[in-house]
Design an enzyme around this catalytic site. Structure first.
Site, PDB file in Angstrom:
ATOM      1  N   CYS A 168       5.686   3.878  -8.853  1.00 54.53           N
ATOM      2  CA  CYS A 168       4.649   4.859  -9.205  1.00 54.53           C
ATOM      3  C   CYS A 168       5.209   6.258  -9.452  1.00 54.53           C
ATOM      4  CB  CYS A 168       3.576   4.889  -8.134  1.00 54.53           C
ATOM      5  SG  CYS A 168       2.741   3.311  -7.967  1.00 54.53           S
ATOM      6  N   HIS A 176      -0.250  11.876  -8.197  1.00 60.66           N
ATOM      7  CA  HIS A 176      -0.327  10.451  -8.489  1.00 60.66           C
ATOM      8  C   HIS A 176      -1.656   9.925  -7.941  1.00 60.66           C
ATOM      9  CE1 HIS A 176       0.391   6.274  -8.733  1.00 60.66           C
ATOM     10  NE2 HIS A 176       0.628   6.104  -7.442  1.00 60.66           N
ATOM     11  N   ASN A 188      -5.022   2.901  -9.466  1.00 67.91           N
ATOM     12  CA  ASN A 188      -3.614   3.301  -9.471  1.00 67.91           C
ATOM     13  C   ASN A 188      -2.905   2.607 -10.641  1.00 67.91           C
ATOM     14  OD1 ASN A 188      -0.887   3.644  -9.007  1.00 67.91           O
ATOM     15  ND2 ASN A 188      -0.985   3.178  -6.820  1.00 67.91           N
TER      16      ASN A 188
HETATM   17  N1  COA Z   1     -12.429  -5.169   0.967  1.00 71.61           N
HETATM   18  C1  COA Z   1     -12.943  -5.299   2.182  1.00 71.61           C
HETATM   19  N2  COA Z   1     -12.218  -5.224   3.312  1.00 71.61           N
HETATM   20  C2  COA Z   1     -10.901  -5.036   3.177  1.00 71.61           C
HETATM   21  C3  COA Z   1     -10.286  -4.918   1.916  1.00 71.61           C
HETATM   22  C4  COA Z   1     -11.099  -4.997   0.787  1.00 71.61           C
HETATM   23  N3  COA Z   1     -10.627  -4.892  -0.465  1.00 71.61           N
HETATM   24  N4  COA Z   1      -8.965  -4.740   2.101  1.00 71.61           N
HETATM   25  C5  COA Z   1      -8.754  -4.733   3.421  1.00 71.61           C
HETATM   26  N5  COA Z   1      -9.917  -4.933   4.071  1.00 71.61           N
HETATM   27  C6  COA Z   1     -10.152  -4.987   5.502  1.00 71.61           C
HETATM   28  C7  COA Z   1      -8.928  -5.341   6.297  1.00 71.61           C
HETATM   29  O1  COA Z   1      -8.754  -6.744   6.324  1.00 71.61           O
HETATM   30  C8  COA Z   1      -9.272  -4.776   7.648  1.00 71.61           C
HETATM   31  O2  COA Z   1     -10.124  -5.666   8.288  1.00 71.61           O
HETATM   32  P1  COA Z   1      -9.975  -5.909   9.876  1.00 71.61           P
HETATM   33  O3  COA Z   1     -10.227  -4.569  10.514  1.00 71.61           O
HETATM   34  O4  COA Z   1     -11.042  -6.924  10.138  1.00 71.61           O
HETATM   35  O5  COA Z   1      -8.583  -6.408  10.064  1.00 71.61           O
HETATM   36  C9  COA Z   1     -10.104  -3.545   7.319  1.00 71.61           C
HETATM   37  O6  COA Z   1     -10.523  -3.704   5.959  1.00 71.61           O
HETATM   38  C10 COA Z   1      -9.336  -2.235   7.462  1.00 71.61           C
HETATM   39  O7  COA Z   1      -8.097  -2.398   6.826  1.00 71.61           O
HETATM   40  P2  COA Z   1      -7.069  -1.234   6.782  1.00 71.61           P
HETATM   41  O8  COA Z   1      -5.834  -1.698   6.080  1.00 71.61           O
HETATM   42  O9  COA Z   1      -6.898  -0.619   8.123  1.00 71.61           O
HETATM   43  O10 COA Z   1      -7.855  -0.196   5.841  1.00 71.61           O
HETATM   44  P3  COA Z   1      -7.419   1.250   5.429  1.00 71.61           P
HETATM   45  O11 COA Z   1      -8.505   2.197   5.737  1.00 71.61           O
HETATM   46  O12 COA Z   1      -6.045   1.588   5.909  1.00 71.61           O
HETATM   47  O13 COA Z   1      -7.337   1.128   3.853  1.00 71.61           O
HETATM   48  C11 COA Z   1      -5.798   0.871   2.055  1.00 71.61           C
HETATM   49  C12 COA Z   1      -6.465   0.225   3.258  1.00 71.61           C
HETATM   50  C13 COA Z   1      -4.907  -0.138   1.396  1.00 71.61           C
HETATM   51  C14 COA Z   1      -6.885   1.310   1.084  1.00 71.61           C
HETATM   52  C15 COA Z   1      -4.991   2.111   2.542  1.00 71.61           C
HETATM   53  O14 COA Z   1      -4.159   1.762   3.609  1.00 71.61           O
HETATM   54  C16 COA Z   1      -4.162   2.702   1.437  1.00 71.61           C
HETATM   55  O15 COA Z   1      -4.677   3.228   0.472  1.00 71.61           O
HETATM   56  N6  COA Z   1      -2.817   2.687   1.576  1.00 71.61           N
HETATM   57  C17 COA Z   1      -1.941   3.214   0.581  1.00 71.61           C
HETATM   58  C18 COA Z   1      -1.859   2.261  -0.561  1.00 71.61           C
HETATM   59  C19 COA Z   1      -1.233   2.865  -1.779  1.00 71.61           C
HETATM   60  O16 COA Z   1      -1.648   3.884  -2.225  1.00 71.61           O
HETATM   61  N7  COA Z   1      -0.224   2.181  -2.326  1.00 71.61           N
HETATM   62  C20 COA Z   1       0.409   2.579  -3.512  1.00 71.61           C
HETATM   63  C21 COA Z   1       1.260   3.756  -3.276  1.00 71.61           C
HETATM   64  S1  COA Z   1       1.990   4.270  -4.769  1.00 71.61           S
END
Ligand code: COA
Length: 325
Positions: free
Chosen positions: A114, A252, A282
């Site tokens: 990215c 980004h 993204n």
């Molecule tokens: N829909 C519904 N529930 C979802 C889901 C989706 N698409 N994806 C994950 N969940 C669930 C998980 O299974 C988890 O459930 P649990 O509590 O029963 O285990 C719950 O939602 C919380 O998951 P968590 O990973 O803690 O959520 P979060 O608030 O951290 O958000 C991301 C997850 C991926 C959105 C976040 O961590 C993020 O944006 N990270 C950076 C990713 C990124 O930008 N990557 C590219 C960088 S260039």
């Protein structure tokens, strides 16, 4: 006055097909509400068979049109991508051929996930500052729909496909790229990666892994905020900028919560941070040039404005670029 490079044209191309959060509800166990509140994304563009080179070529045409130049005027082509159609030739060589660019110019890809566009911009800027090229085309393109596990709700809701491009021109004037700072830390590669793009050779026993993106979301989130915040501070220090000197930050577009966290850390108001993540998700290397194009089109950047671009990606890689428009 020393040589600098200045952006004289921006371009964008995104596939026509729109995949909304509602569409994703039909595919995996997710909801529009979850995706919107956790990421800020409402919809993304997905290719319907178009290849990476097609997206890159269309964005390049759009940037050249914006610059009022022809493909033959370009002396250097750098493409940021990690989803090239082929292991080789590079996407850059394919774009060079598609556009009928001058034979013999250097054309190559840069892989920094990215952060790919800021890496490509950094390279092109250094060519221009050194006098090795006067006009460069810099492209950011990725087709992450091809490396998504469409059954993994934790990742497939986050990404989209697209391409953006800029034309850089050598200048001795006041405007242009003031500084560029790129970084990487390979110790964190397992936080965000794809297991492999090549099949095993007949001399190996192991099966080739499926090339779907893998990510540790929470760790990636924290590193993105930390490294992008650090890169912004580094760029501001280098140019002796206070937050109020920056007309627009183009981060980004990975997650609106990452963008908001950076904004809060720096004390920069809402109106001076650009986001279009709701419409594209993204788009990896394409995210910053697409946002830049839209910011310019929307009149959010005026001549003389200081603009700060900041990115983060798998590797980990990150960087920031400061420019005077
Ligand atoms: N829909 C519904 N529930 C979802 C889901 C989706 N698409 N994806 C994950 N969940 C669930 C998980 O299974 C988890 O459930 P649990 O509590 O029963 O285990 C719950 O939602 C919380 O998951 P968590 O990973 O803690 O959520 P979060 O608030 O951290 O958000 C991301 C997850 C991926 C959105 C976040 O961590 C993020 O944006 N990270 C950076 C990713 C990124 O930008 N990557 C590219 C960088 S260039």
């Amino acid at each position: 006055m020393t040589l600098k490079s200045r952006i004289i044209g921006c371009g964008l191309y995104v596939p026509e097909r729109v995949l909304t959060n509602r569409d994703l509800e039909e595919m995996v166990d997710t909801s529009d509400e979850w995706i919107t509140t956790r990421t800020g994304i409402k919809e993304r563009r997905i290719v319907s068979g178009e290849r990476t080179v097609e997206l890159a070529t269309r964005a390049s045409r759009s940037a050249l049109r914006g610059a009022g130049l022809k493909a033959r005027d370009v002396e250097l082509l750098v493409v940021g991508t990690v989803t090239a159609d082929n292991v080789f030739p590079s996407t850059a060589c394919l774009v060079q051929a598609e556009l009928g660019m001058r034979p013999g110019i250097p054309a190559f890809d840069v892989a920094a996930a990215c952060s790919g566009f800021l890496y490509a911009l950094d390279v092109a800027d250094r060519y221009i500052k050194s006098g090795a090229a006067r006009t460069a085309l810099v492209v950011g393109v990725d087709v992450f729909s091809r490396i998504m596990d469409w059954q993994d709700r934790a990742t497939c809701v986050l990404f989209g496909d697209g391409a953006g491009a800029v034309v850089l021109r050598q200048t001795r004037g006041k405007g242009g790229i003031l500084s560029s700072h790129i970084h990487s830390d390979g110790r964190y590669w397992e936080m965000l990666y794809t297991p492999g793009a090549l099949t095993g050779s007949p001399f190996e026993r192991r099966n080739s892994p499926r090339p779907y993106l893998k990510m540790k979301g929470n760790e990636t989130f924290r590193m993105a905020v930390k490294t992008m915040g650090g890169a912004i501070k580094e760029a501001m220090r280098k140019n002796r900028l206070r937050p109020e000197d920056i007309a627009l930050v183009i981060p980004h577009q990975a997650n609106i919560r990452i963008i908001n966290a950076i904004k809060d850390r720096l004390g920069i108001g809402n109106t001076r941070v650009f986001s279009n993540i709701d419409r594209y998700g993204n788009t990896s290397s394409a995210s910053i040039p697409i946002a830049l194009y839209e910011a310019v089109e929307a009149g959010r950047i005026k001549r003389g404005d200081v603009v700060l671009l900041v990115a983060f990606g798998g590797g980990f890689t990150w960087g920031a670029t400061v420019l005077r428009w």
